[in-house]
Design an enzyme around this catalytic site. Sequence first.
Site, PDB file in Angstrom:
ATOM      1  N   ARG A 125       6.766 -30.899   6.458  1.00 45.20           N
ATOM      2  CA  ARG A 125       5.801 -31.295   7.491  1.00 45.20           C
ATOM      3  C   ARG A 125       4.550 -31.910   6.902  1.00 45.20           C
ATOM      4  NH1 ARG A 125       6.070 -27.600  12.594  1.00 45.20           N
ATOM      5  NH2 ARG A 125       8.181 -26.869  12.351  1.00 45.20           N
ATOM      6  N   LYS A 145      19.481 -17.398   1.841  1.00 48.73           N
ATOM      7  CA  LYS A 145      19.478 -16.100   2.485  1.00 48.73           C
ATOM      8  C   LYS A 145      18.068 -15.818   3.031  1.00 48.73           C
ATOM      9  CE  LYS A 145      17.768 -12.672   0.643  1.00 48.73           C
ATOM     10  NZ  LYS A 145      16.431 -12.674   0.015  1.00 48.73           N
ATOM     11  N   ASP A 152      23.465 -17.093  -2.345  1.00 52.47           N
ATOM     12  CA  ASP A 152      22.874 -15.813  -2.724  1.00 52.47           C
ATOM     13  C   ASP A 152      22.665 -15.948  -4.223  1.00 52.47           C
ATOM     14  OD1 ASP A 152      22.609 -13.247  -3.843  1.00 52.47           O
ATOM     15  OD2 ASP A 152      23.501 -12.352  -2.063  1.00 52.47           O
ATOM     16  N   HIS A 153      21.414 -16.103  -4.658  1.00 53.89           N
ATOM     17  CA  HIS A 153      21.219 -16.526  -6.053  1.00 53.89           C
ATOM     18  C   HIS A 153      21.703 -15.483  -7.059  1.00 53.89           C
ATOM     19  CE1 HIS A 153      17.399 -14.267  -5.913  1.00 53.89           C
ATOM     20  NE2 HIS A 153      17.446 -14.268  -7.230  1.00 53.89           N
ATOM     21  N   LYS A 160      23.730 -15.696 -11.247  1.00 52.46           N
ATOM     22  CA  LYS A 160      23.272 -15.115 -12.516  1.00 52.46           C
ATOM     23  C   LYS A 160      24.452 -14.992 -13.473  1.00 52.46           C
ATOM     24  CE  LYS A 160      19.493 -12.494 -10.428  1.00 52.46           C
ATOM     25  NZ  LYS A 160      18.244 -12.972 -10.963  1.00 52.46           N
ATOM     26  N   GLU A 166      11.800  -4.123  -9.000  1.00 51.47           N
ATOM     27  CA  GLU A 166      10.800  -5.125  -9.363  1.00 51.47           C
ATOM     28  C   GLU A 166       9.457  -4.436  -9.524  1.00 51.47           C
ATOM     29  OE1 GLU A 166      11.438  -9.070  -7.169  1.00 51.47           O
ATOM     30  OE2 GLU A 166      11.962  -7.524  -5.727  1.00 51.47           O
ATOM     31  N   ASP A 169      16.256  -7.833   2.817  1.00 46.12           N
ATOM     32  CA  ASP A 169      15.865  -8.776   1.765  1.00 46.12           C
ATOM     33  C   ASP A 169      16.754  -8.645   0.525  1.00 46.12           C
ATOM     34  OD1 ASP A 169      14.003 -10.765   0.769  1.00 46.12           O
ATOM     35  OD2 ASP A 169      13.228  -9.226  -0.575  1.00 46.12           O
ATOM     36  N   HIS A 203      22.071  -9.352  -2.017  1.00 50.98           N
ATOM     37  CA  HIS A 203      22.208  -9.249  -3.471  1.00 50.98           C
ATOM     38  C   HIS A 203      22.960  -7.983  -3.908  1.00 50.98           C
ATOM     39  CE1 HIS A 203      19.486 -12.509  -3.305  1.00 50.98           C
ATOM     40  NE2 HIS A 203      18.362 -11.856  -3.404  1.00 50.98           N
ATOM     41  N   LYS A 253      10.262  -2.512  -4.519  1.00 52.43           N
ATOM     42  CA  LYS A 253       9.140  -3.307  -5.037  1.00 52.43           C
ATOM     43  C   LYS A 253       8.114  -2.326  -5.594  1.00 52.43           C
ATOM     44  CE  LYS A 253       9.771  -7.560  -2.797  1.00 52.43           C
ATOM     45  NZ  LYS A 253      10.325  -8.508  -3.760  1.00 52.43           N
TER      46      LYS A 253
END
Length: 512
Positions: free
Chosen positions: A46, A152, A181-182, A186, A220, A239, A244, A344
């Site tokens: 945008r 995702k 889905d990264h 991996k 994380e 998430d 994952h 997290k």
Amino acid sequence: MESGPGMFVIFGASGDLTKRKLMPALYALFRQQLIPPQVAVVGVGRTAMANEAFREAMREGVSRYSEQQTDAGHVAEFSRRLYYESLDTEQDAAYPALKTKLAAIASDSGIPANCMFYLATPPSMYETIALRLAHHGFHQSNGTWRRIVIEKPFGYNLASAQALNEKLLRYWTEDQLYRIDHYLGKETVQNLLAFRFSNEIFEPLWNSHFIHHVQITSCESIGVDNRGKYYDGSGLMRDMVQNHLLQLVGMIAMEPPARFDARSVRNETIKVFESLKPLKGRDVERCVIRGQYTGATIRGEHVPGYREEKDVPPDSRTETFVAMRFFIDNWRWSGVPFYIRAGKRLPTRVTEAVIHFRPKAYQLFGKAKTAADSNQLIIRIQPDEGILLKFGMKLPGAGFNIKSVDMDFHYADLSEVYVPAAYERLLLDCWLGDATLFTRNDAVEACWKFVDPILEEWQNNPNIRLYGYPAGTWGPREADTASGLFAVFDYDEMRWRFPCKNLSNDGLYCEL
Ligand code: BG6
């Protein structure tokens, strides 16, 4: 599979994902000549921006976020292939301008109109953009190839994922849809397949006769940073777990595929997802522990609690931590508990799977504790990627005392081998038309089927506790006590593996 020269069109081009992950990955593919030099990357967003300003921003992103050393000459050469189109993606009438832009690039550069559309936008825009693209015929191949990549989370729950699948499949074919889905990109996650199906040592042991339980941790140390708005509507279950972590479970638990191709591999992972034993009603309270980080001091610095983060309501009940136990009801895994833990603001960043082999009830050399500490296979997904085997050995000297020792392989020791970033691998696969590492619609829906009842129970039953845990610790104590998730075992030596210690001791463990 069709590949060759073409265009890569990114919606959400001014966002973080584009700058931090997609551009460095495309640059790495370009530098290694894995994608042809006849490529055009068209950013769509945008924000009004000229081509040159976009190129400048992306050059900066590539230099800053590439995992490998970059070369200014190469980066400049890559950036000459970048274009920008400012477009209000919600407006159907805006799309013909994109068509004109792509046609102009094609005629100036001679690049054929093979197109890979990447939706790096907020999830609420996926349906609108995919349908608008289809409405203007962007999905029609006419002798070229057309693919669309969707980030995702795919849907917000089962019903919305089904509705999204149904709408997309009205226009796009399943072969054109790449649900990314990264984690599947991996290197260490793909190695799960190679490790399992190329080594005969472990495969005979890979079942309920020999495996006592499986732990998967994905932690994380960062908080939600600037993503409070998205995260508060999502929470850790949506998430990380729905995608994952369940994908990791799929790789660890699947049967050998008939062949190594997209269809066969995906046929096997779906069977795992369909065999997940549902957690419903009282099970949710017993088997799923949720938490939210509270403020604490880490290395002398105050770290805000989740409720103090930007765009997070002060009374939010969104979970930033989940630990859970579940079973896979099938021939291979019946009776083996699977443990998942993610959060997290934990003490460190680590993703690993721990396979605990079954200790004998009768211990020839003493304590069950030693047997529990040894007999473990640890697959380190990140960082310090590698594989660690823990086993018992006689301590030299008098008596027969057993000590747990390590056999440790680190990817870093393969110094001559380049380990590509997850997005690099996945963008290349999509460019080549290989969907093996992308999620099929039935798998997405099966994962939601498992997660949905848990989310519903949390929503409908306010008595289910949400535990506060201080930032920098391993989450709520309830996730770790013998009376909690690990109570299914006869002896209390079984608990999570902790790759390091808590970093703070002044925060609040509390019920929120
Ligand atoms: C993303 C989540 O999909 O994965 C983030 O949205 C999370 O919240 C990230 O931080 C973790 O990815 P990685 O590769 O750093 O483990």
